[in-house]
Design a protein around this motif. Structure first.
Motif, mmCIF file in Angstrom:
data_model
loop_
_atom_site.group_PDB
_atom_site.id
_atom_site.type_symbol
_atom_site.label_atom_id
_atom_site.label_comp_id
_atom_site.label_asym_id
_atom_site.label_seq_id
_atom_site.Cartn_x
_atom_site.Cartn_y
_atom_site.Cartn_z
ATOM 1 N N PHE A 15 -8.244 -0.749 22.415
ATOM 2 C CA PHE A 15 -9.148 -1.839 22.791
ATOM 3 C C PHE A 15 -9.191 -2.010 24.303
ATOM 4 O O PHE A 15 -10.263 -2.121 24.901
ATOM 5 C CB PHE A 15 -8.694 -3.149 22.140
ATOM 6 C CG PHE A 15 -9.405 -4.360 22.674
ATOM 7 C CD1 PHE A 15 -10.668 -4.698 22.219
ATOM 8 C CD2 PHE A 15 -8.814 -5.161 23.654
ATOM 9 C CE1 PHE A 15 -11.340 -5.807 22.729
ATOM 10 C CE2 PHE A 15 -9.478 -6.268 24.164
ATOM 11 C CZ PHE A 15 -10.743 -6.585 23.692
ATOM 12 N N ALA A 16 -8.016 -2.050 24.936
ATOM 13 C CA ALA A 16 -7.957 -2.312 26.378
ATOM 14 C C ALA A 16 -8.600 -1.177 27.176
ATOM 15 O O ALA A 16 -9.325 -1.433 28.152
ATOM 16 C CB ALA A 16 -6.511 -2.523 26.813
ATOM 17 N N CYS A 17 -8.357 0.060 26.788
ATOM 18 C CA CYS A 17 -8.970 1.183 27.511
ATOM 19 C C CYS A 17 -10.487 1.139 27.381
ATOM 20 O O CYS A 17 -11.210 1.391 28.357
ATOM 21 C CB CYS A 17 -8.437 2.509 26.973
ATOM 22 S SG CYS A 17 -6.738 2.887 27.459
ATOM 23 N N ASP A 18 -10.965 0.812 26.180
ATOM 24 C CA ASP A 18 -12.413 0.706 25.976
ATOM 25 C C ASP A 18 -13.003 -0.421 26.810
ATOM 26 O O ASP A 18 -14.076 -0.275 27.401
ATOM 27 C CB ASP A 18 -12.713 0.493 24.493
ATOM 28 C CG ASP A 18 -14.211 0.456 24.209
ATOM 29 O OD1 ASP A 18 -14.873 1.480 24.389
ATOM 30 O OD2 ASP A 18 -14.712 -0.625 23.812
ATOM 31 N N TRP A 19 -12.287 -1.558 26.861
ATOM 32 C CA TRP A 19 -12.769 -2.700 27.655
ATOM 33 C C TRP A 19 -12.892 -2.307 29.130
ATOM 34 O O TRP A 19 -13.897 -2.593 29.785
ATOM 35 C CB TRP A 19 -11.830 -3.890 27.493
ATOM 36 C CG TRP A 19 -12.304 -5.113 28.220
ATOM 37 C CD1 TRP A 19 -12.153 -5.410 29.550
ATOM 38 C CD2 TRP A 19 -13.061 -6.191 27.657
ATOM 39 N NE1 TRP A 19 -12.740 -6.605 29.847
ATOM 40 C CE2 TRP A 19 -13.306 -7.111 28.708
ATOM 41 C CE3 TRP A 19 -13.519 -6.488 26.379
ATOM 42 C CZ2 TRP A 19 -14.011 -8.292 28.513
ATOM 43 C CZ3 TRP A 19 -14.224 -7.658 26.182
ATOM 44 C CH2 TRP A 19 -14.463 -8.555 27.240
ATOM 45 N N ILE A 20 -11.878 -1.649 29.646
ATOM 46 C CA ILE A 20 -11.876 -1.252 31.051
ATOM 47 C C ILE A 20 -13.027 -0.289 31.346
ATOM 48 O O ILE A 20 -13.681 -0.370 32.391
ATOM 49 C CB ILE A 20 -10.512 -0.628 31.428
ATOM 50 C CG1 ILE A 20 -9.419 -1.714 31.420
ATOM 51 C CG2 ILE A 20 -10.567 0.057 32.790
ATOM 52 C CD1 ILE A 20 -8.010 -1.176 31.504
ATOM 53 N N LYS A 21 -13.307 0.614 30.403
ATOM 54 C CA LYS A 21 -14.379 1.594 30.602
ATOM 55 C C LYS A 21 -15.762 0.954 30.549
ATOM 56 O O LYS A 21 -16.685 1.404 31.243
ATOM 57 C CB LYS A 21 -14.284 2.691 29.540
ATOM 58 C CG LYS A 21 -13.107 3.633 29.718
ATOM 59 C CD LYS A 21 -13.057 4.645 28.578
ATOM 60 C CE LYS A 21 -11.842 5.564 28.700
ATOM 61 N NZ LYS A 21 -11.766 6.505 27.553
#
Length: 216
Positions: A15-21
């Protein structure tokens, strides 16, 4: 300036990696053990900060060797948390919008403390959000508009902070209110829903914690 802060609570890596991207930002700050998430996912922050009492030695060593990463080492004997320090540091550097990942988890004292830190945004006129897999949390006063197409999950809850919230009017929601009081120590504002294209929340007096949730 938009800033992302990574702090040391529970983080769902996917979730966090997707949010950052998918959410553009100008600046990233890692608070202490928030560095562990970044290190294992190959993400490089602009700044690392903290007393470094909970970050892994591997993560700290890796980032401290990078010349393009600024380090702010804090005294472990202090009156604020690392998260509070980096919020205030981000604002000092010009942040107008701050998203915090890793601010929730099993340490309820830290979770509640981080929610209270949203009040810094009220005082400084800066938008601050706590985001995790299931929730997006902010603090609001006066008037706020939520667009249905941009909402985070299906449910919207409103909880008064620092006493009763008075003169509350909710438009565009399943359970509307008109010039009502949402009292402290009650669950009146839990689990509302947006039923029109936008919901408008007006508050004559007081502050509300606004929680958008994906869970039922």
């Amino acid at each position: 300036m938009k800033v992302i802060i990574i702090t040391g609570g529970q983080i769902d890596d996917s979730f966090a990696c997707d949010w950052i991207k998918t959410h553009p930002y100008d600046y990233m700050i890692a608070a202490d053990s928030g560095m562990n998430f970044l290190h294992r996912n190959g993400i490089i922050p602009n700044v690392i900060a903290g007393d470094f009492d909970s970050v892994s030695s591997e993560s700290l060593e890796a980032f401290s060797k990078m010349k393009n990463v600024e380090m702010l080492r804090l005294n472990p004997i202090k009156d604020d948390t690392d998260t509070e320090f980096v919020i205030r540091e981000a604002i000092r550097r010009g942040a107008k919008e701050i998203t915090i990942l890793g601010a929730t988890g099993t340490r309820l004292d830290h979770v509640l403390g981080n929610m209270h830190l949203l009040g810094i945004g009220i005082k400084e006129q800066v938008s601050i959000f706590l985001v995790d897999t299931h929730n997006r949390i902010r603090m609001i006063e006066k008037e706020y508009t939520l667009l249905k197409e941009e909402q985070f999950g299906d449910f919207v809850s409103l909880l008064p902070i620092c006493g009763d919230a008075k003169g509350v009017t909710l438009r565009g929601m399943k359970y509307p209110l008109s010039n009502a009081t949402i009292p402290s120590f009650s669950s009146l504002g839990i689990s509302n829903e947006i039923v029109e294209e936008k919901a408008v929340i007006s508050i004559a007096e007081g502050v509300l914690l606004l929680i958008e949730s994906r869970d039922k």
